[in-house]
Design an enzyme around this catalytic site. Structure first.
Site, PDB file in Angstrom:
ATOM      1  N   ASP A 245     -10.574 -22.708 -27.812  1.00 31.66           N
ATOM      2  CA  ASP A 245      -9.731 -22.833 -29.008  1.00 31.66           C
ATOM      3  C   ASP A 245      -8.617 -21.793 -29.037  1.00 31.66           C
ATOM      4  OD1 ASP A 245     -11.487 -20.722 -29.369  1.00 31.66           O
ATOM      5  OD2 ASP A 245     -12.542 -21.618 -31.053  1.00 31.66           O
TER       6      ASP A 245
ATOM      7  N   HIS B 262     -20.647 -22.829 -36.923  1.00 32.37           N
ATOM      8  CA  HIS B 262     -19.596 -23.497 -36.148  1.00 32.37           C
ATOM      9  C   HIS B 262     -19.719 -23.186 -34.656  1.00 32.37           C
ATOM     10  CE1 HIS B 262     -16.413 -20.022 -36.719  1.00 32.37           C
ATOM     11  NE2 HIS B 262     -17.113 -19.825 -35.634  1.00 32.37           N
TER      12      HIS B 262
ATOM     13  N   GLU C 100     -15.816 -26.537 -37.583  1.00 34.42           N
ATOM     14  CA  GLU C 100     -16.429 -26.034 -38.799  1.00 34.42           C
ATOM     15  C   GLU C 100     -17.423 -27.058 -39.349  1.00 34.42           C
ATOM     16  OE1 GLU C 100     -16.001 -23.029 -39.348  1.00 34.42           O
ATOM     17  OE2 GLU C 100     -13.976 -22.422 -39.906  1.00 34.42           O
TER      18      GLU C 100
ATOM     19  N   ASN D 274     -21.528 -19.554 -40.006  1.00 31.49           N
ATOM     20  CA  ASN D 274     -21.714 -20.834 -40.714  1.00 31.49           C
ATOM     21  C   ASN D 274     -22.158 -21.958 -39.762  1.00 31.49           C
ATOM     22  OD1 ASN D 274     -19.381 -21.425 -39.290  1.00 31.49           O
ATOM     23  ND2 ASN D 274     -18.099 -21.857 -41.083  1.00 31.49           N
TER      24      ASN D 274
HETATM   25  P1  PGA Z   1     -18.152 -13.655 -32.790  1.00 35.06           P
HETATM   26  O1  PGA Z   1     -17.628 -15.141 -33.064  1.00 35.06           O
HETATM   27  O2  PGA Z   1     -18.608 -13.620 -31.377  1.00 35.06           O
HETATM   28  O3  PGA Z   1     -16.954 -12.784 -33.004  1.00 35.06           O
HETATM   29  O4  PGA Z   1     -19.258 -13.385 -33.765  1.00 35.06           O
HETATM   30  C1  PGA Z   1     -18.400 -16.203 -32.660  1.00 35.06           C
HETATM   31  C2  PGA Z   1     -17.799 -17.499 -33.157  1.00 35.06           C
HETATM   32  O5  PGA Z   1     -17.212 -17.517 -34.255  1.00 35.06           O
HETATM   33  O6  PGA Z   1     -17.931 -18.508 -32.462  1.00 35.06           O
END
Ligand code: PGA
Length: 250
Positions: free
Chosen positions: A76, A147, A152, A145
């Protein structure tokens, strides 16, 4: 030391801490790359993969691993950020991995956050993945959450690469990288859940107590759009690597 268990279709490796989780992840990557030097990798950004990337850099510098023929697709990118913006995911990948290994930069693909025609460039991204014969090994993080990439809650199982709106809690989680929360882009380009599930092998890494709910719902609940990572239960070769804190509700 790690404990290995199977929850449904998913192999779960529970490591003592985040450092060991990164080591385990890097070992899986090294094994796959050494077996297939022209492997196609799916790569992720965020805090979680940084340690794993450090391990890969170390192996590359020691001559134990080569990325010369590797191709990569990132999951992404923020919409509106150019590759030289310090918070863009292209910049992150260069800084945390690509600048330190022997990969050809032209073989590293990240979705275009600045395309004038995002729908067209999203389609082209999907076509590039197909042309490369698909992703062999996909690395994932998980949002608090649930995702995966920027899919999302509410993202459909069949979703493909597209522009999405970020949820408030994702914006809050990611605000720590920006000087001000208002600077966090509200939209992003992301591979879809359908795109991700086509990878031949998937490794998800989750560390820290703020991931424990998302991890347990992904593994113990029924696959549901409320927790996009739960759709990984539909994949035949998916491994979760977690530390003690992230696994505390399993
Ligand atoms: P993070 O993000 O490794 O910074 O916790 C993970 C994600 O949002 O996929």
């Amino acid at each position: 030391m790690a404990e290995i268990k199977k929850i449904g279709t998913i192999k779960v490796i529970i490591c003592d801490d985040s450092k060991n989780a990164a080591k385990h992840g890097a070992e899986i990557f090294a094994e796959v790359i050494n077996k297939k030097p022209d492997v196609v990798l799916g790569l992720a950004t965020g805090s979680t993969p940084v340690e794993l990337y450090k391990e890969l850099i170390r192996m590359n510098k020691e001559g134990a691993l080569s990325f010369k023929r590797v191709k990569s697709f990132n999951l992404d990118e923020y919409l509106g950020l150019t590759g030289d913006h310090p918070q863009s995911y292209r910049y992150f990948m260069n800084k945390n991995l690509f600048d330190h290994i022997d990969i050809e930069k032209s073989n590293t693909l990240v979705p275009d956050g600045t395309s004038k025609k995002p729908e067209v460039s999203c389609k082209q991204y999907e076509e590039s993945i197909k042309k490369a014969n698909g992703v062999d090994l996909q690395l994932l993080g998980i949002g608090s959450n649930g995702h995966i990439a920027f899919n999302e809650p509410g993202s459909p199982l069949t979703s493909r690469t597209r522009v999405v709106d970020l949820k408030e809690n994702t914006i809050n989680d990611n605000a720590r990288f920006f000087s001000n929360k208002s600077e966090v882009p509200k939209k992003a380009v992301t591979m879809g859940i359908g795109t991700i599930l086509e990878a031949k092998k998937i490794v998800l890494i989750a560390t820290g107590a703020n991931k424990k709910n998302a991890v347990s719902k992904s593994l113990n609940g029924k696959p549901d759009t409320d927790i996009p990572a739960s759709f990984l239960q539909n994949h035949p070769d998916c491994t979760f690597i977690v530390d003690k804190e992230a696994s505390s509700q399993l």
